[in-house]
Design a protein around this motif. Structure first.
Motif, PDB file in Angstrom:
ATOM      1  N   CYS A 192       3.670  -3.087   9.896  1.00 28.46           N
ATOM      2  CA  CYS A 192       2.989  -2.491   8.746  1.00 28.46           C
ATOM      3  C   CYS A 192       1.665  -1.968   9.243  1.00 28.46           C
ATOM      4  CB  CYS A 192       2.756  -3.536   7.657  1.00 28.46           C
ATOM      5  SG  CYS A 192       1.736  -2.895   6.299  1.00 28.46           S
ATOM      6  N   ARG A 193       1.366  -0.718   8.951  1.00 31.36           N
ATOM      7  CA  ARG A 193       0.110  -0.142   9.412  1.00 31.36           C
ATOM      8  C   ARG A 193      -0.970  -0.230   8.337  1.00 31.36           C
ATOM      9  NH1 ARG A 193      -2.091   0.320  14.274  1.00 31.36           N
ATOM     10  NH2 ARG A 193      -2.202   2.459  15.042  1.00 31.36           N
ATOM     11  N   CYS A 194      -0.570  -0.545   7.116  1.00 33.19           N
ATOM     12  CA  CYS A 194      -1.546  -0.475   6.016  1.00 33.19           C
ATOM     13  C   CYS A 194      -2.257  -1.781   5.724  1.00 33.19           C
ATOM     14  CB  CYS A 194      -0.866  -0.019   4.731  1.00 33.19           C
ATOM     15  SG  CYS A 194      -0.075   1.583   4.819  1.00 33.19           S
TER      16      CYS A 194
ATOM     17  N   GLN B 206       0.856  -1.188   0.000  1.00 27.42           N
ATOM     18  CA  GLN B 206       0.000   0.000   0.000  1.00 27.42           C
ATOM     19  C   GLN B 206       0.891   1.236   0.000  1.00 27.42           C
ATOM     20  OE1 GLN B 206      -3.554   0.034   2.456  1.00 27.42           O
ATOM     21  NE2 GLN B 206      -3.747  -2.185   2.348  1.00 27.42           N
ATOM     22  N   CYS B 207       1.146   1.826   1.166  1.00 26.33           N
ATOM     23  CA  CYS B 207       1.986   3.038   1.138  1.00 26.33           C
ATOM     24  C   CYS B 207       3.418   2.697   0.766  1.00 26.33           C
ATOM     25  CB  CYS B 207       1.928   3.768   2.476  1.00 26.33           C
ATOM     26  SG  CYS B 207       3.046   3.116   3.727  1.00 26.33           S
ATOM     27  N   GLY B 208       3.821   1.470   1.003  1.00 27.53           N
ATOM     28  CA  GLY B 208       5.141   1.023   0.544  1.00 27.53           C
ATOM     29  C   GLY B 208       6.285   1.301   1.497  1.00 27.53           C
ATOM     30  N   PHE B 209       6.018   1.977   2.609  1.00 24.20           N
ATOM     31  CA  PHE B 209       7.136   2.369   3.471  1.00 24.20           C
ATOM     32  C   PHE B 209       7.740   1.164   4.190  1.00 24.20           C
ATOM     33  CE2 PHE B 209       9.456   4.882   6.629  1.00 24.20           C
ATOM     34  CZ  PHE B 209       9.910   5.921   5.839  1.00 24.20           C
ATOM     35  N   CYS B 210       6.912   0.177   4.504  1.00 22.16           N
ATOM     36  CA  CYS B 210       7.432  -1.021   5.176  1.00 22.16           C
ATOM     37  C   CYS B 210       7.949  -2.039   4.175  1.00 22.16           C
ATOM     38  CB  CYS B 210       6.331  -1.675   6.009  1.00 22.16           C
ATOM     39  SG  CYS B 210       5.083  -2.520   4.992  1.00 22.16           S
TER      40      CYS B 210
HETATM   41  S1  FES Z   1       2.351  -0.775   3.231  1.00 18.57           S
HETATM   42 FE1  FES Z   1       2.247   1.003   4.451  1.00 18.57          FE
HETATM   43  S2  FES Z   1       3.253   0.360   6.227  1.00 18.57           S
HETATM   44 FE2  FES Z   1       3.141  -1.448   5.088  1.00 18.57          FE
END
Ligand code: FES
Ligand code: FES
Lengths: 151, 759
Positions: free
Chosen positions: A133-135, A97-101
């Motif tokens: 991961c929060r997403c 999703q957001c890709g940060f993790c």
């Molecule tokens: S995809 Fe957003 S924190 Fe894992």
């Protein structure tokens, strides 16, 4: 201080400070910005890289501890312009999703598969237990790793 | 609705920048380096209440590499409210860039600019602050008292409001039973994996450009212009890749500061927070104390309900009224209860600031009321599913306090289908184990909105141009928070135009380029409102394409067929021309562009609904709870991208379980924050997460694009009360304070034992 190590198959000799973290050297000196900083205390896994075959949080490793070691980051996963099976599976399964993790997740799962090509679901969950991961609620991430095993 | 004919809508296409994300090539703001850029760090207070007597920056200034230090003494004194997103909103303004009065542990004292982030941090640690300390209020009920210290001069009560329908006294008079609960919910950290960060760069013309992972570009511009006293046109805000927000990056927190620093120093500035600062110094989900009283008859019909809600704003007002009102509205839109009252009050405390947080009041209000509903069912010896089915709203019910119609509200379907899929009856009737590990089941419902219609202006302008090669360019102020907005919007446009989504360019918001949008990514409005606009503007562009095609192909508009990027006349089906050729011919022969700009006003605000079912297993020795099975049923109208919808629900459940069990910003008596990193603030990790199953009810909503409604916020709501209800069911206890930590569970078990022994 001198740091000789291998990153993504390439040898480097760098001049580092004794208090530099591996995270800082990878990001600031080598420009490997896939390595993310989410907590700076070894608790979120965003900065995970593979060091001599094991997943480590690069925010809690001093750069000099990587002396003589072999490091892999997400930048090193792609081979000859082709994405690694894990990367492909993350795409296919909507595990991003957001890709940060994501880079950290990829590194922890890659380290697992390097050691154990046939992990159980429990082992997959254990391998990424330090990666927050929060997403995604991890559901599709776990599925993505499982898919690689099942081919 | 042509249900089965959809080509792109409903498909699980990956998020638009997925390749850049899995290769690590995507540059988040923290990864961007600009030429000559300096690094800034904030000094946050380490006391919760007091006045600054003296700030000694001399040691910090003397540190090599330090360029400048700013405090309240050399920065604008403008009062603002970072919650404001539209010019003209009347609201309490109590925030400053830096203040000489400290109101919570984490208040902003200074910013240091240095050559690199490490030096900036060192310098921050060298600043000495002398305070005159004031008494600290951490308990919102304490803040209500007359004789306590005032956190802001007008007093600690910032908002109060009463809303009512029917006749509450009559309802209670007729009751066979009245059930009361007092339930408290805690402050929650958004825990986006990307900590807060921003870059601002001045140019020689006196403009400032801001790159921010934000939710509302026009809000960032508005607030920054206000604080710096600059014309709007001199500030450009670019939505940067977002490493998660969940409301946490909704209000501009760093942007006005960073822009100010860049303006003063004349170089690009990167202002970054680490996790600790992000937890203590940004925003939180508001803590709430709710007292609810419900009147029922012996058959389980709810006759009346009365609720008293106390919202803890934290140290600054921001959305202290909006979040209270948001709770009020949801309160009336889930059950058909004739006589109801909502009383809401908001107060200041010396604790972290409240703000938008996924669900915006819905998690709090539904946690309180859904736990109460289950407690009623237990007392009446009724199945909570049955109790709910008797009382839930029906499609197209009116809002009893005059809000927008509920629309195609399918919560009853959610409950019925969910109960079946979860095998609720079987699990509910299963005898409880007498051993150490006890299982239980719980369920809960929730509702949320679709935008601001009925409350605030809700409109967006988009502009769509078909390109010479048969693609399309959609210009709009959208923001992708990692949820797939860009792709979803492309799928909507692709469906209308019948071209592949990859042929559509849909960049994210940039105040210099994007047409105006009234509210950004707030209030669960993106799919419903922005998606609605995208659909409309695509239809208009298609119509224009057909008009020119008719001229070019020499036939009437009705004879034109448009399919898969090709146009032809029914009279000459062998002669097919591409959209691109029509565009090119229109340019050359008619001096026109297949281009449309449209301002879409949201026509309605239906409810979106869910029912979540949880099974827990509790270790009665340690009090540890594991969620072992979970089903989330959601009334989404229509999933534009099924994979994204599932992803939203999975993530929402993770946040909801954490809220139920372990997540809490813990604050001691002196206002100090204990849970300031992930080793002390526990979010659910992979081994503790159940394999969430998702069931979608797709019955379509009239004004939603292809029938779609919102999902991102409601996804994080019902899981919390469902888990608490499951715990209460397993152990026959009443958890009334969140999170249900092992200590609280053990305590409740001991209390139960004592009561049983007494009897
Ligand atoms: S995809 Fe957003 S924190 Fe894992
Ligand atoms: S940044 Fe290293 S574990 Fe979080």
């Amino acid at each position: 201080m001198k740091l000789e190590f291998t990153v993504n198959g390439q040898d480097y000799t760098l001049d580092v400070n004794p208090d530099d973290r591996l995270l800082d050297v990878l990001r600031d000196k080598l420009g490997l910005t896939s390595v993310k900083e989410g907590c700076s205390e070894g608790e979120c896994g965003a900065c995970t890289v593979i060091m001599d075959g094991a997943a480590v949080t690069s925010c809690t490793v001093l750069a000099i501890q990587a002396r003589g070691k072999e490091i892999i980051t997400v930048e090193g996963l792609e081979k000859n312009g082709e994405l690694d099976e894990l990367q492909k599976s993350f795409i296919k399964n909507g595990a991003v999703q957001c890709g940060f993790c994501t880079p950290g997740m990829l590194m922890s799962s890659k380290a697992l598969l390097m050691k154990n090509p046939n992990p159980t679901e429990e082992e997959i969950k254990r391998a990424i237990e330090g990666n927050l991961c929060r997403c995604t609620g991890y559901v599709k991430i776990i599925k993505a790793v499982k898919d690689v095993i099942e081919g | 609705m042509k249900k089965n004919k959809l080509k792109y809508v409903g498909k699980s296409i990956p998020i638009h920048d997925v390749t850049e994300k899995v290769t690590g090539r995507l540059k988040y703001v923290g990864d961007i380096e600009l030429h000559g850029m300096l690094h800034a760090r904030l000094l946050l207070s380490d006391i919760a209440h007091g006045k600054i007597k003296r700030i000694d920056t001399s040691k910090a200034e003397a540190l090599p590499g330090v360029k400048a230090i700013f405090t309240y003494e050399n920065s604008p004194n403008t009062l603002y409210n970072s919650h404001v997103w539209l010019e003209g909103m009347e609201i309490i303004k109590d925030e400053r860039l830096f203040s000489d009065k400290i109101r919570y542990y984490g208040d902003r004292i200074a910013a240091v600019i240095a050559e690199d982030a490490k030096t900036a941090k060192k310098a921050v640690d060298l600043i000495k602050v002398e305070y005159e300390e004031l008494p600290v209020i951490t308990d919102p009920e304490e803040a209500l008292k007359e004789d306590v210290v005032k956190i802001h001069s007008p007093g600690n009560v910032t908002f109060s409001k009463e809303l009512e329908c029917g006749n509450i006294d009559e309802g209670f008079e007729k009751a066979d039973y009245v059930f009361e609960d007092r339930i408290t919910t805690q402050k929650q950290h958004h825990a986006a994996m990307e900590p807060h960060v921003c870059i601002a760069a001045p140019d020689p013309f006196g403009n400032i450009t801001i790159w921010s992972p934000c939710q509302v570009i026009f809000q960032v511009r508005l607030i920054t212009a206000e604080v710096l006293n600059m014309p709007l046109n001199k500030i450009r805000v670019i939505k940067a890749p977002m490493g998660g927000s969940f409301g946490g990056k909704g209000q501009p927190i760093l942007e006005p500061i960073c822009a100010f620093l860049a303006k003063e120093v004349g170089t690009p500035i990167k202002l970054q927070m680490d996790r600790v600062q992000t937890i203590i110094g940004t925003r939180t989900r508001n803590a709430v104390i709710g007292k609810v009283k419900t009147a029922v008859d012996s058959k389980g019909n709810i006759l009346a309900r009365d609720i008293d809600i106390l919202v803890d704003n934290g140290a600054y007002f921001t959305n202290g009224s909006a979040v209270n009102m948001a709770m009020a509205k949801k309160y009336f839109r889930l059950y058909r209860i004739k006589n109801q009252r909502y009383k809401g009050t908001s107060v200041y405390t010396n604790t972290p600031i409240g703000g938008a947080c996924r669900g915006y009041g819905s998690p709090q209000i539904h946690t309180i009321t859904e736990i109460n509903i289950d407690n009623i069912a237990r007392s009446l010896n009724m199945d909570p599913v049955e109790l709910r089915l008797k009382n839930l709203v029906h499609p197209y019910d009116e809002d009893p306090i005059g809000g927008p119609n509920l629309g195609n509200a399918r919560v009853i379907d959610c409950v019925k289908k969910g109960a079946e899929a979860f095998k609720w009856k079987e699990k509910w009737n299963r005898p409880k184990s007498k051993g150490r590990f006890v299982k239980g089941v719980g369920m809960a419902c929730s509702t949320h909105g679709n935008g601001y219609h009925g409350a605030y202006p809700d409109f967006i302008t988009m502009s769509l141009r078909l390109t010479e090669d048969g693609g399309a360019y959609l210009k709009s102020g959208i923001h992708d928070l990692g949820c797939g907005t860009v792709t979803s919007i492309k799928q909507i446009v692709a469906e209308v135009l019948d071209i592949h989504p990859d042929k559509i360019l849909a960049p994210e918001g940039d105040t210099m380029i994007s047409p105006f949008d009234s509210a950004g990514t707030q209030a669960s409005r993106v799919t419903f409102v922005c998606g609605g606009c995208a659909k409309k503007v695509a239809e208009l562009a298609k119509d224009k394409l057909i008009s020119y095609a008719a001229k070019i192909l020499n036939c009437s508009k009705d004879d034109i067929v448009v399919e898969d990027g090709l146009v032809w006349s029914v009279n000459t089906p062998h002669y097919k021309v591409s959209y691109g050729s029509i565009v090119t011919e229109t340019q050359n022969n008619f001096e026109d562009s297949i281009e449309v700009t449209y301002t879409y006003k949201s026509p309605s605000n239906p409810g979106v609904y869910s029912a979540n079912f949880a099974e827990v297993e509790i270790d009665t020795l340690t009090g540890l709870v594991r969620v072992v099975d979970f089903l989330a049923v959601h009334d989404v109208g229509k999933a534009i991208n099924k994979g994204f919808v599932e992803g939203q629900i999975h993530g929402g459940v993770q946040m909801g379980i954490g809220y139920a069990l372990s997540e809490e910003i813990t604050i001691d008596k002196k206002g100090r924050i204990k849970s300031d990193n992930f080793n002390r603030y526990h979010i659910i990790n992979a081994p503790d997460m159940p394999n969430v199953k998702v069931l979608l009810i797709e019955e379509g909503e009239k004004d939603g694009p292809f029938g779609a409604k919102s999902v991102g916020e409601i996804a994080a709501v019902a899981s919390t009360p469902a888990v608490i209800n499951a715990i209460n069911n397993a152990l026959d206890i009443k958890i009334n304070s969140l999170p249900a930590t092992p200590e609280k569970i053990i305590k409740a078990l001991k209390e139960k034992e004592r009561t049983v022994n007494r009897i």
